[in-house]
Design an enzyme around this catalytic site. Structure first.
Site, mmCIF file in Angstrom:
data_model
loop_
_atom_site.group_PDB
_atom_site.id
_atom_site.type_symbol
_atom_site.label_atom_id
_atom_site.label_comp_id
_atom_site.label_asym_id
_atom_site.label_seq_id
_atom_site.Cartn_x
_atom_site.Cartn_y
_atom_site.Cartn_z
ATOM 1 C CG HIS A 184 -1.734 1.250 1.362
ATOM 2 N ND1 HIS A 184 -1.309 2.324 2.107
ATOM 3 C CD2 HIS A 184 -2.922 1.614 0.816
ATOM 4 C CE1 HIS A 184 -2.206 3.287 2.037
ATOM 5 N NE2 HIS A 184 -3.190 2.881 1.260
ATOM 6 C CB CYS B 118 -7.817 10.721 -30.912
ATOM 7 S SG CYS B 118 -9.219 10.112 -31.863
#
Length: 761
Positions: free
Chosen positions: A403, A712
């Site tokens: 974490h 894109c």
């Protein structure tokens, strides 16, 4: 097609397009199942079911009242309000029909131990990691216990840490739903985390694997320091192995009663295994091969949780890596004279200096002030408010995917983990934490601080390179607009409407049927405005809604309006929808007009146009609403259907200002490959000579006709060599995902320098 009225859907019924229904975790588990990646079977209690539960029990006003005016930085008050909301959710009765569906699905799954996990509807999205904010319950047995665990997951949406995270990230608490995947429990002999990229240096040529005995919670909690294996992605050769002894593990208690309260416990690792390498070399390569296949399927680096049981690997979660950084290679500089106090694993790059504050319990996080060094045995999501204030983070336990490491990289804060004796440091002592080298120095390490400043300067130079080819960014989530707008980009080259519509959550025709079409327009307008406001005066190229029928069907009310199609990817979508349903298209045009009354930097792009007549018809509908091309309003067309390339001159004759190449769909249709097909994934490649020839033709014709040529699709975000070719052919602009902005700017600058068009500095 999944019915939105059902409380439960199976993994095999959902995929990456269903985030709004099953959350990021549920969507990924479904996507992996569909792709024949080894995933334990299971089902998802949908986010719609959560919203119905909240509505039927009248809980939304309760939640809003508790959160109104709340200062999330007041830790005590935040915990009190969070506890009040969770208690009310757990006390509320579960509607009988929902409970019955969950019980029936559990019985169909085999009635054995299951993992009950939380999957927020905004979770595990690129650039917006909600990792660890909600609860997971393992080894739950019995239908009634599963129902109770689902309700507990819903309640965990209002853990103090989750409320803090949403408030800081700008999410509306009542709009974020929670789906709950329920999955057959793998009784892991070995488990861990795999990154298909080296997470500290962002080296995309390597795969990082961490492994422990027992359940993976031992790693993600930071309680156990794992084995660490580095593997070359291309060859699957093992580069290095760090074997860490392990004497205890998390596993199912032999006397567990099946509830989620205490199903697991710390148990001793058998004596003969404690010093051994967790995975054999052959198993390491096999796992790396699976990870590589998952990355290839998604087209981006992945953060994967895995488990090993009875000779079989299983993946229990996969999500995109949201924390890739620019990679630096530089000399070490002058020798550091400050003494090294402690060493550990480098977990998040950078160098920070500050006073040591040792936090043994998350309830003590207020002792960490701005610029302090947070030191803890390990961190949990409850530490995040303090982590955001820290100059650096040090933990005694954990590996590079624990974490503390993940959150530090997301926050851009230096971090070192697995530092033995860290909590014995003197409180208030000034230290320098080098997250790049894994060292903690006494006092100010001036040489390392100077070295890092040089790195930042080099990074700044790279990020501010001037190019004649414009660099745009692809965006979808309004919450990211402000953050990305601060980057060195020339505008938004692809604003996808679909995420905004998914947040609205209801089919536009449902709004019409209920007599409130203006509400759909208002909410769409608000979403688009966030981007235009953030990027003003830089252009924002908005792609008109391009939902496929199966995606529209997942919106509230959508199932009754959408036809069932065998292949929605080449079905009823894009321009053809606007012409056949002008009343819905008018709602979108009204939203565009509303935005443009305030922001003139909004352009429009028409997707999936099959014929010049379709383009002509769309232009006519826009003209009737007063949206006409001009000096401050540009109209682009997506080039993604082969007809767009073959007769591009005829499309340009209709009257457009630019094109933008959608390389994903164009590749799919040029090669005749469903881009979601796992069987043909190795053949689906934008660099294929036929696809590249089509792209070159489109760019060349656009240049000859004097209109803008952009791209894109994913190709320039994944393949730097494609970007170089685009610049060579004379493309006007390139639009990429946010994590590729700086790297692509450098590629463009170097390519232009080779062509003599612009300096690379």
């Amino acid at each position: 097609m999944v019915s939105v009225t059902r409380s439960v859907v199976w993994f095999s019924e959902v995929g990456r397009e269903d985030i709004g229904l099953v959350g990021g975790k549920g969507a990924n588990l479904g996507e992996l199942t569909r792709a024949s990646i080894p995933v334990p079977p299971g089902f998802v209690v949908t986010a719609d079911t959560y919203f119905r539960f909240i509505q039927q029990n009248g809980l939304e006003p309760v939640i809003r009242k508790e959160l109104f005016g709340l200062d999330v930085h007041d830790t005590k008050l935040l915990n009190e309000r969070a506890e009040n909301i969770r208690r009310r959710i757990m006390e509320a009765p579960m509607p009988a029909h929902i409970a019955d569906e969950i019980r029936a699905a559990y019985r169909e799954l085999g009635e054995g131990p299951v993992a009950v996990r939380s999957s927020a509807t905004a979770e595990d999205l690129p650039e917006a990691s909600f990792a660890g904010q909600q609860s997971t319950f393992l080894n739950v047995v019995g239908a009634d216990n599963v129902v109770r665990a689902v309700q507990a997951c819903w309640a965990s949406l209002f853990e103090a840490r989750a409320i803090f995270y949403r408030e800081e990230s700008g999410y509306d608490h009542t709009k974020v739903g929670l789906a709950v995947p329920v999955q057959r429990m793998v009784q892991s002999e070995i488990s861990g985390v795999m990154f298909t990229v080296e997470p500290v240096t962002s080296d995309r040529t390597r795969i990082t694997i961490e492994a422990v005995y027992g359940l993976g919670e031992g790693i993600v909690s930071g309680e156990i320091s794992p084995d660490l294996y580095l593997v070359a992605k291309e060859s699957l050769q093992i580069i290095s192995k760090t074997v860490t002894p392990q004497d205890r593990m998390i596993a199912r208690r032999p006397d567990a009663d099946g509830s989620h309260e205490a199903a697991n416990a710390w148990l001793p690792v058998p004596e003969h295994l404690r010093e051994q390498q967790k995975l054999t070399d052959a198993e390491i390569r096999e796992l790396a091969r699976i990870g590589r296949a998952v990355e290839e399927h998604y087209g981006a680096p992945q953060d994967i949780e895995w488990a090993y049981e009875k000779g079989q690997f299983y993946l229990v979660q996969a999500r995109p890596v949201t924390t890739l950084k620019h990679e630096f290679h530089d000399e070490e500089g002058e020798e550091e004279t400050a003494p090294v106090l402690l060493t550990g694993q480098p977990a998040s790059p950078g160098v920070g200096v500050g006073a040591v504050r040792i936090v043994h319990d998350p309830r003590e996080i207020d002792i960490v002030k701005q610029g302090d060094v947070l030191v803890a045995e390990m961190t949990t999501p409850d530490f995040v408010p303090a982590m955001k204030r820290a100059a650096a983070i040090v933990t005694e336990r954990g590996g590079r995917t624990c974490h503390a490491a993940i959150v530090s990289r997301e926050l851009g804060i230096p971090c070192v983990v697995g530092v033995a004796g860290a909590t014995s440091l003197e409180v208030g002592r000034e230290v320098t934490v080098d997250g790049s080298a894994g060292r903690i120095y006494d006092g100010r390490a001036e040489a390392r601080l100077a070295w890092y400043e040089r790195q930042k300067e080099r990074y700044a130079r790279s990020a501010s390179l001037k190019t004649t080819t414009k660099l745009y960014v692809n965006l979808a989530e309004p919450e990211l607009a402000e953050v990305v707008a601060k980057r060195h980009v020339d505008g938004v080259g692809l604003l996808r409407a679909e995420f905004i519509v998914a947040q609205i959550g209801k089919h536009p025709r449902q709004f019409i049927e209920e007599g409130h079409p203006e509400e759909y327009t208002r909410r769409l307008e608000e979403g688009i405005k966030e981007f235009c406001r953030a990027f003003n005066p830089r252009p924002v190229v908005y792609r008109l809604t391009d939902f496929k029928t199966n995606e529209y069907a997942n919106l509230e009310g959508g199932a009754k309006f959408e036809p069932a199609e065998e292949n929605p990817m080449i079905g009823y979508r894009g321009a053809s929808r606007y012409l056949r349903e002008p009343d819905i298209f008018q709602l979108e045009l009204e939203a565009i007009k509303g935005v443009r009354r305030e922001f003139k930097n909004l352009y429009v792009m028409v997707p999936f146009v099959r014929t010049p007549d379709e383009l002509r018809g769309v232009k006519q509908l826009m003209s009737e609403q007063g949206l006409v091309r001009g000096d401050d309003f540009k109209l682009w067309m997506m080039v993604e259907v082969p007809s767009n390339v073959i007769i591009l001159d005829r499309f340009i004759d209709v009257g457009i200002d630019g094109i933008s190449i959608g390389s994903n769909d164009l590749t799919q249709l040029v090669l005749g490959i469903d881009r979601d097909s796992e069987a043909l994934a190795d053949t689906f490649d934008e660099r294929n000579e036929a696809v590249m020839a089509a792209i070159q033709t489109a760019v060349t014709v656009a240049r000859r006709r004097g209109i803008t040529a952009s791209i894109c699709g994913q190709a320039p975000s994944v393949y730097p060599e494609v970007t170089e070719k685009l610049v060579e052919w004379g493309i006007t602009s390139v639009s990429v995902s946010p994590d590729m902005i700086d790297q692509t700017r450098e590629i463009i600058a170097n390519a232009e320098a080779k062509l003599g068009r612009a300096p690379a500095h």
